[in-house]
Write a protein that holds these residues in place. Structure first.
Motif, PDB file in Angstrom:
ATOM      1  N   ASP A 169       0.804  -1.226   0.000  1.00  0.00           N
ATOM      2  CA  ASP A 169       0.000   0.000   0.000  1.00  0.00           C
ATOM      3  C   ASP A 169       0.838   1.278   0.000  1.00  0.00           C
ATOM      4  O   ASP A 169       0.517   2.240  -0.685  1.00  0.00           O
TER       5      ASP A 169
ATOM      6  N   GLN B 288      -0.978   0.644  11.636  1.00  0.00           N
ATOM      7  CA  GLN B 288      -2.017   0.283  10.660  1.00  0.00           C
ATOM      8  C   GLN B 288      -3.318  -0.100  11.381  1.00  0.00           C
ATOM      9  O   GLN B 288      -3.725   0.598  12.283  1.00  0.00           O
TER      10      GLN B 288
ATOM     11  N   LYS C 178      -7.142   0.455  15.097  1.00  0.00           N
ATOM     12  CA  LYS C 178      -8.613   0.528  15.039  1.00  0.00           C
ATOM     13  C   LYS C 178      -9.295   0.299  16.380  1.00  0.00           C
ATOM     14  O   LYS C 178     -10.211   1.050  16.739  1.00  0.00           O
TER      15      LYS C 178
ATOM     16  N   PHE D 298     -10.958  -6.501   4.575  1.00  0.00           N
ATOM     17  CA  PHE D 298     -10.930  -5.359   5.498  1.00  0.00           C
ATOM     18  C   PHE D 298     -11.199  -4.032   4.817  1.00  0.00           C
ATOM     19  O   PHE D 298     -11.666  -3.084   5.437  1.00  0.00           O
TER      20      PHE D 298
ATOM     21  N   GLU E 258      -0.013   7.412   2.643  1.00  0.00           N
ATOM     22  CA  GLU E 258      -1.338   6.788   2.660  1.00  0.00           C
ATOM     23  C   GLU E 258      -2.425   7.812   2.322  1.00  0.00           C
ATOM     24  O   GLU E 258      -3.434   7.474   1.695  1.00  0.00           O
TER      25      GLU E 258
ATOM     26  N   ASN F 263     -10.085   4.232   0.809  1.00  0.00           N
ATOM     27  CA  ASN F 263     -10.594   4.774   2.072  1.00  0.00           C
ATOM     28  C   ASN F 263     -11.425   6.034   1.838  1.00  0.00           C
ATOM     29  O   ASN F 263     -12.412   6.281   2.526  1.00  0.00           O
TER      30      ASN F 263
ATOM     31  N   CYS G  89      -3.045   5.273  11.710  1.00  0.00           N
ATOM     32  CA  CYS G  89      -2.412   4.090  11.095  1.00  0.00           C
ATOM     33  C   CYS G  89      -0.888   4.229  11.046  1.00  0.00           C
ATOM     34  O   CYS G  89      -0.172   3.227  10.983  1.00  0.00           O
TER      35      CYS G  89
ATOM     36  N   ILE H 174      -1.764  -4.612   8.616  1.00  0.00           N
ATOM     37  CA  ILE H 174      -1.027  -5.015   7.411  1.00  0.00           C
ATOM     38  C   ILE H 174       0.464  -4.688   7.466  1.00  0.00           C
ATOM     39  O   ILE H 174       1.205  -5.029   6.560  1.00  0.00           O
TER      40      ILE H 174
HETATM   41  N1  GLU Z   1      -3.883   1.643   6.641  1.00  0.00           N
HETATM   42  C1  GLU Z   1      -4.440   0.418   6.175  1.00  0.00           C
HETATM   43  C2  GLU Z   1      -5.689   0.682   5.357  1.00  0.00           C
HETATM   44  O1  GLU Z   1      -6.476   1.470   5.739  1.00  0.00           O
HETATM   45  C3  GLU Z   1      -4.726  -0.486   7.338  1.00  0.00           C
HETATM   46  C4  GLU Z   1      -5.227  -1.828   6.952  1.00  0.00           C
HETATM   47  C5  GLU Z   1      -4.785  -2.952   7.864  1.00  0.00           C
HETATM   48  O2  GLU Z   1      -3.811  -2.796   8.577  1.00  0.00           O
HETATM   49  O3  GLU Z   1      -5.450  -3.993   7.866  1.00  0.00           O
HETATM   50  O4  GLU Z   1      -5.888   0.135   4.314  1.00  0.00           O
END
Ligand code: GLU
Length: 481
Positions: free
Chosen positions: A29, A65, A69, A98, A160, A167, A196, A262
């Motif tokens: 990513d 990352q 959450k 995800f 990102e 997103n 993240c 991730i």
């Molecule tokens: N920053 C990543 C995203 O939003 C996190 C995803 C993950 O770690 O599963 O895609």
């Protein structure tokens, strides 16, 4: 290298066994993920008294990352309460990737806060004047959980932000469905990419998990960073939704509230015991660290960490059950009283409890009183060897006088540590409207001999039994287990 202790050696063994597995791919990513050394691997275990066992690449930092959450969600829940947050984000496992651009057609909400849709909604609900303030509050919370100040990898956040079109699409979808806490989807994305990009090592992850395992108190600093009710909610969601698609298999085989990210990190909390974490960048098709998964699976099995494993089938909570005839007070009695106590002392119950008094323990006490109703004159419940009384058990014990005629003045609770009062004043446990009952609550005293003497006075028919110094009488309300 200094020689390992037994637990550290166990972790090293697990680490070495998984080193040969080079399957999986790094996330691509952002460059910070794509360029990570794929062979790195670390495992850590943090105990609730603040010791961290760690092996492998323990000092390398990577971005949080998705491991951010649960924490951003916890902050939203702490800010707004469970109900208000659930109006925006549900708590059901999704069975979707995800980063699915989706909202449940049945609930019209993102399915849970562990997938990006729910995470973006949760972050947007965190209180703050702008995305930077929201992100800063998440950073501060994560720092409290890790026990040190965490930094944002500004390059990872910028990358990102630039590449995060999925997103962005999700945030717009959330806005269209009225599930965003801000008016501008870009605000949600901006705060989210900063959380993240927080930098942690595998020790930090283990300590963060241990803070959750400890009900919100950081084991290194001793500071409470989250309330217990928030932690309970977050751990519940992590248990069923933290590992993305294979939720049922995860609960059945590993049985731990966990979260993966991730960058290759994975953390799991063992409530009231410890936190574990593993980190290695190669991911399976679901975006979870291959080696990290193998390590946590194995540790759960080998250390018996499954939260639903029943370790002992109900150790009896009542350590001893006697009467005043067998357990008299040390008070000097005249010959007449002594004779009456010898004759009628059995018309009493002296129950000593130990361990944690959960609901079932209080039920056992109430049942013991109810079953020996005939002629029962006084009850002493001794909590001196008790560690904790949960609110539901405290409510039932508070109502105990209603189980025998004569009410509160016949029930004495020995509670020098104030556990009963403490449990009743716990947030959300007290129904303030429950007072005003005709029956008084038990007489709470600090000293067992005082309680025994007062109970003897009841058996002797002395209604004006002197109360021990500093007695607090706990209001006798209806039990609401
Ligand atoms: N920053 C990543 C995203 O939003 C996190 C995803 C993950 O770690 O599963 O895609």
């Amino acid at each position: 290298m200094t020689s390992d202790g037994l637990v550290t050696a166990h972790l090293r063994h697990v680490l070495e066994d998984s080193l040969a597995d080079t399957s999986g791919e790094r996330a691509t990513d952002v460059p910070q993920l794509a360029d990570a050394d794929p062979d790195l691997f670390g495992i850590a275990l943090a105990t609730l008294d603040g010791h961290v066992h760690a092996v492998g690449d323990v000092d390398v930092r990577a971005t949080l990352q998705s491991l951010s959450k649960p924490f951003a969600y916890a902050l939203a829940v702490a800010d707004l309460g469970v109900d208000e947050v659930r109006r925006h984000v549900d708590v059901e496992p999704s069975g979707e990737p995800f980063d699915a651009i989706s909202i449940s057609p049945t609930t019209d909400r993102p399915r849970n806060p562990m997938i990006n849709a729910g995470a973006l909604a949760a972050t947007s609900l965190v209180r703050g004047a702008d995305p930077d303030e929201r992100a800063e509050r998440v950073r501060a919370l994560c720092s409290g959980l890790a026990g040190r100040e965490l930094d944002v990898d500004e390059d990872a956040a910028a990358a990102e932000l630039e590449s995060g079109q999925r997103n962005r699409a999700i945030a717009h979808l959330l806005l269209a469905h009225g599930r965003l806490g801000v008016d501008d989807p870009e605000d949600a994305v901006r705060a989210y990419v900063r959380q993240c990009a927080l930098l942690v090592d595998v020790r930090d992850l283990a300590v963060m998990a241990a803070t959750l395992a400890g009900g919100g108190v950081n084991p290194l600093t001793g500071r409470r960073v989250l309330e217990t009710w928030v932690v309970r909610h977050v751990l519940s969601v992590m248990l069923t939704c933290g590992m993305y698609d294979a939720a049922g298999d995860w609960v059945a085989t590993v049985g731990l509230p966990a979260k993966s990210g991730i960058s290759g990190g994975l953390m799991a909390a063992v409530p009231a015991e410890l936190g574990v974490a593993a980190w290695s960048p190669r991911l399976d098709p679901h975006g979870r660290s291959v080696r990290g998964l193998a390590a946590v699976r194995r540790l759960s099995a080998e250390m018996d960490l499954h939260t639903l494993h029943v370790h002992r089938g109900g150790r009896p909570p009542v350590r001893s059950s006697t009467t005043l005839a067998d357990s008299p007070s040390s008070r000097e009695r005249g010959p007449e009283d002594a004779a009456r106590l010898a004759r009628d002392g059995h018309r009493s119950l002296v129950l000593a409890l130990h361990g944690d008094v959960l609901f079932a323990a209080a039920e056992r006490v109430v049942r013991a009183v109810e079953e020996s109703q005939e002629g029962l004159e006084a009850v002493v419940v001794d909590l001196r060897a008790v560690d904790e009384v949960v609110p539901a058990a405290a409510r039932l014990l508070r109502a105990l006088p209603r189980a025998l005629p004569g009410g509160g003045r016949r029930v004495f609770v020995v509670d020098p540590a104030g556990l009963l009062d403490g449990a009743l004043s716990t947030q959300g446990s007290r129904d303030d409207g429950a007072g005003g009952d005709d029956d008084g609550g038990p007489v709470v005293v600090g000293d067992v001999d005082e309680a025994l003497a007062a109970a003897e006075d009841r058996v002797l028919g002395r209604a004006d039994a002197p109360r021990a110094q500093g007695d607090a009488e706990v209001d006798g309300g209806a039990p609401r287990p």
